[in-house]
Scaffold this motif. Structure first.
Motif, PDB file in Angstrom:
ATOM      1  N   LYS A  30      -4.729 -23.940 -14.907  1.00  0.00           N
ATOM      2  CA  LYS A  30      -4.173 -24.484 -16.152  1.00  0.00           C
ATOM      3  C   LYS A  30      -2.809 -23.872 -16.431  1.00  0.00           C
ATOM      4  O   LYS A  30      -1.876 -24.572 -16.828  1.00  0.00           O
ATOM      5  N   MET A  31      -2.686 -22.561 -16.226  1.00  0.00           N
ATOM      6  CA  MET A  31      -1.388 -21.912 -16.427  1.00  0.00           C
ATOM      7  C   MET A  31      -0.363 -22.477 -15.448  1.00  0.00           C
ATOM      8  O   MET A  31       0.774 -22.761 -15.820  1.00  0.00           O
ATOM      9  N   TRP A  32      -0.765 -22.653 -14.192  1.00  0.00           N
ATOM     10  CA  TRP A  32       0.129 -23.218 -13.172  1.00  0.00           C
ATOM     11  C   TRP A  32       0.551 -24.635 -13.567  1.00  0.00           C
ATOM     12  O   TRP A  32       1.731 -24.997 -13.443  1.00  0.00           O
ATOM     13  N   ASP A  85      -1.720 -29.289 -27.786  1.00  0.00           N
ATOM     14  CA  ASP A  85      -2.605 -28.516 -26.908  1.00  0.00           C
ATOM     15  C   ASP A  85      -2.014 -27.140 -26.633  1.00  0.00           C
ATOM     16  O   ASP A  85      -2.728 -26.133 -26.629  1.00  0.00           O
ATOM     17  N   MET A  86      -0.714 -27.108 -26.367  1.00  0.00           N
ATOM     18  CA  MET A  86      -0.033 -25.853 -26.075  1.00  0.00           C
ATOM     19  C   MET A  86      -0.116 -24.912 -27.269  1.00  0.00           C
ATOM     20  O   MET A  86      -0.447 -23.736 -27.128  1.00  0.00           O
ATOM     21  N   LEU A  87       0.164 -25.416 -28.464  1.00  0.00           N
ATOM     22  CA  LEU A  87       0.133 -24.584 -29.659  1.00  0.00           C
ATOM     23  C   LEU A  87      -1.284 -24.131 -29.990  1.00  0.00           C
ATOM     24  O   LEU A  87      -1.509 -22.984 -30.353  1.00  0.00           O
ATOM     25  N   GLN A  88      -2.258 -25.019 -29.859  1.00  0.00           N
ATOM     26  CA  GLN A  88      -3.652 -24.642 -30.111  1.00  0.00           C
ATOM     27  C   GLN A  88      -4.109 -23.583 -29.115  1.00  0.00           C
ATOM     28  O   GLN A  88      -4.756 -22.623 -29.484  1.00  0.00           O
ATOM     29  N   GLY A  89      -3.768 -23.768 -27.870  1.00  0.00           N
ATOM     30  CA  GLY A  89      -4.162 -22.807 -26.839  1.00  0.00           C
ATOM     31  C   GLY A  89      -3.543 -21.448 -27.056  1.00  0.00           C
ATOM     32  O   GLY A  89      -4.176 -20.417 -26.827  1.00  0.00           O
ATOM     33  N   SER A  90      -2.298 -21.394 -27.518  1.00  0.00           N
ATOM     34  CA  SER A  90      -1.632 -20.108 -27.708  1.00  0.00           C
ATOM     35  C   SER A  90      -2.237 -19.333 -28.867  1.00  0.00           C
ATOM     36  O   SER A  90      -2.109 -18.122 -28.930  1.00  0.00           O
ATOM     37  N   ARG A  91      -2.913 -20.013 -29.776  1.00  0.00           N
ATOM     38  CA  ARG A  91      -3.577 -19.317 -30.882  1.00  0.00           C
ATOM     39  C   ARG A  91      -4.869 -18.654 -30.419  1.00  0.00           C
ATOM     40  O   ARG A  91      -5.345 -17.725 -31.041  1.00  0.00           O
ATOM     41  N   HIS A  92      -5.467 -19.174 -29.354  1.00  0.00           N
ATOM     42  CA  HIS A  92      -6.765 -18.687 -28.928  1.00  0.00           C
ATOM     43  C   HIS A  92      -6.711 -17.726 -27.754  1.00  0.00           C
ATOM     44  O   HIS A  92      -7.640 -16.978 -27.533  1.00  0.00           O
ATOM     45  N   SER A  93      -5.663 -17.752 -26.981  1.00  0.00           N
ATOM     46  CA  SER A  93      -5.655 -16.964 -25.756  1.00  0.00           C
ATOM     47  C   SER A  93      -4.250 -16.548 -25.382  1.00  0.00           C
ATOM     48  O   SER A  93      -3.301 -17.286 -25.575  1.00  0.00           O
ATOM     49  N   SER A  94      -4.146 -15.369 -24.807  1.00  0.00           N
ATOM     50  CA  SER A  94      -2.855 -14.928 -24.279  1.00  0.00           C
ATOM     51  C   SER A  94      -2.657 -15.449 -22.863  1.00  0.00           C
ATOM     52  O   SER A  94      -1.630 -15.217 -22.248  1.00  0.00           O
ATOM     53  N   VAL A  96      -2.477 -18.582 -21.926  1.00  0.00           N
ATOM     54  CA  VAL A  96      -2.043 -19.971 -21.948  1.00  0.00           C
ATOM     55  C   VAL A  96      -0.815 -20.169 -21.066  1.00  0.00           C
ATOM     56  O   VAL A  96      -0.695 -21.152 -20.376  1.00  0.00           O
ATOM     57  N   PHE A  97       0.103 -19.215 -21.078  1.00  0.00           N
ATOM     58  CA  PHE A  97       1.344 -19.356 -20.344  1.00  0.00           C
ATOM     59  C   PHE A  97       1.473 -18.255 -19.312  1.00  0.00           C
ATOM     60  O   PHE A  97       0.903 -17.184 -19.456  1.00  0.00           O
ATOM     61  N   CYS A  98       2.247 -18.515 -18.301  1.00  0.00           N
ATOM     62  CA  CYS A  98       2.514 -17.494 -17.293  1.00  0.00           C
ATOM     63  C   CYS A  98       4.027 -17.329 -17.158  1.00  0.00           C
ATOM     64  O   CYS A  98       4.792 -18.202 -17.544  1.00  0.00           O
ATOM     65  N   THR A  99       4.415 -16.212 -16.600  1.00  0.00           N
ATOM     66  CA  THR A  99       5.832 -15.982 -16.355  1.00  0.00           C
ATOM     67  C   THR A  99       6.268 -16.802 -15.150  1.00  0.00           C
ATOM     68  O   THR A  99       5.427 -17.318 -14.406  1.00  0.00           O
ATOM     69  N   ASP A 100       7.575 -16.891 -14.939  1.00  0.00           N
ATOM     70  CA  ASP A 100       8.068 -17.593 -13.755  1.00  0.00           C
ATOM     71  C   ASP A 100       7.589 -16.910 -12.481  1.00  0.00           C
ATOM     72  O   ASP A 100       7.258 -17.581 -11.504  1.00  0.00           O
ATOM     73  N   ASP A 101       7.529 -15.578 -12.483  1.00  0.00           N
ATOM     74  CA  ASP A 101       7.054 -14.856 -11.298  1.00  0.00           C
ATOM     75  C   ASP A 101       5.604 -15.212 -10.982  1.00  0.00           C
ATOM     76  O   ASP A 101       5.254 -15.480  -9.833  1.00  0.00           O
ATOM     77  N   GLU A 102       4.749 -15.228 -12.017  1.00  0.00           N
ATOM     78  CA  GLU A 102       3.347 -15.597 -11.814  1.00  0.00           C
ATOM     79  C   GLU A 102       3.228 -17.053 -11.363  1.00  0.00           C
ATOM     80  O   GLU A 102       2.437 -17.379 -10.475  1.00  0.00           O
ATOM     81  N   LYS A 126      -3.067 -33.926 -10.446  1.00  0.00           N
ATOM     82  CA  LYS A 126      -3.498 -34.865 -11.484  1.00  0.00           C
ATOM     83  C   LYS A 126      -4.283 -34.146 -12.575  1.00  0.00           C
ATOM     84  O   LYS A 126      -4.109 -34.411 -13.754  1.00  0.00           O
ATOM     85  N   ARG A 127      -5.145 -33.240 -12.165  1.00  0.00           N
ATOM     86  CA  ARG A 127      -6.015 -32.524 -13.112  1.00  0.00           C
ATOM     87  C   ARG A 127      -5.236 -31.541 -13.982  1.00  0.00           C
ATOM     88  O   ARG A 127      -5.428 -31.502 -15.186  1.00  0.00           O
ATOM     89  N   TYR A 128      -4.366 -30.745 -13.369  1.00  0.00           N
ATOM     90  CA  TYR A 128      -3.745 -29.650 -14.101  1.00  0.00           C
ATOM     91  C   TYR A 128      -2.290 -29.890 -14.512  1.00  0.00           C
ATOM     92  O   TYR A 128      -1.841 -29.288 -15.475  1.00  0.00           O
ATOM     93  N   GLN A 129      -1.563 -30.745 -13.829  1.00  0.00           N
ATOM     94  CA  GLN A 129      -0.196 -31.053 -14.242  1.00  0.00           C
ATOM     95  C   GLN A 129      -0.161 -32.288 -15.125  1.00  0.00           C
ATOM     96  O   GLN A 129       0.514 -32.314 -16.140  1.00  0.00           O
ATOM     97  N   GLU A 130      -0.878 -33.313 -14.718  1.00  0.00           N
ATOM     98  CA  GLU A 130      -0.876 -34.571 -15.466  1.00  0.00           C
ATOM     99  C   GLU A 130      -1.965 -34.627 -16.526  1.00  0.00           C
ATOM    100  O   GLU A 130      -2.082 -35.612 -17.238  1.00  0.00           O
TER     101      GLU A 130
END
Length: 192
Positions: A30-32, A85-94, A96-102, A126-130
């Motif tokens: 999901k982060m990817w 989805d992005m905003l809701q996810g960021s409230r629940h978990s750290s 949600v996002f990854c750095t460019d290196d990750e 399709k599952r994780y990007q789209e």
């Protein structure tokens, strides 16, 4: 190769990750997916990086990012859903996002694992990007293979998605220098 972290029958017909392993690899995917979706539009990426860094975004930045994403073919409804989805996810978990290196590490692992299996890679995209559900992917597969029943298509997509996650678990753990056996309980027997 049968990984020791899999469960299932000895003949290999029902190989799958255990629950915690599956949750971990799906979280990484999901982060990817978010990372690669943001990086597909450089103008939008700058705005989202600022959003993540400051939590303050002006209307001009938001308008530019939305305009750039619309040019890429995203509808307003999809964009609104994605941002919510992005905003809701960021409230629940750290996580949600990854750095460019990750993101680059994950991208490299995924590319190396699926370089000879582009169809499995396409299911992950399709599952994780789209953000397509497995059901939607199965419906699309059924449309291109009308000779198969929908349930056959659904079972195949579910099995292929599970196999793709299984194939990624150990190399992804290794790439992040994690012990791939870390989810075993101390009293749990190790199979292999």
């Amino acid at each position: 190769m049968i990984y020791p972290s899999t469960t299932g029958k000895a003949d290999g017909k029902d190989l799958r990750l255990r629950t915690l392993e599956s949750v971990w690899i799906q979280g990484k995917l999901k982060m990817w997916g978010r990372w690669s979706a943001i990086n597909s539009s450089p103008k939008a990426a700058d705005m989202f990086k600022r959003l993540l860094g400051k939590y303050v975004v002006n209307q001009d930045d938001l308008s530019k990012a939305l305009k750039a994403l619309r040019k890429k073919g995203c509808s307003s409804k999809e964009l609104e859903s994605w941002v919510n989805d992005m905003l809701q996810g960021s409230r629940h978990s750290s996580l949600v996002f990854c750095t460019d290196d990750e993101g680059l590490i994950m991208d490299k692992v995924i590319a190396s694992v699926f370089r000879k299996s582009p169809r499995l890679l396409r299911i992950l995209e399709k599952r994780y990007q789209e953000k397509m559900s497995l059901r939607e992917i199965a419906e699309e597969f059924n449309e291109s293979h009308p000779d198969l029943s929908f349930m056959t298509c659904r079972r195949r997509i579910d099995a292929w998605a599970g196999m793709a996650e299984l194939m990624l678990y150990r190399p992804m753990s290794d790439a992040f220098d994690l012990n791939s056996e870390r989810f075993y309980l101390q009293n749990e027997p190790v199979t292999g």
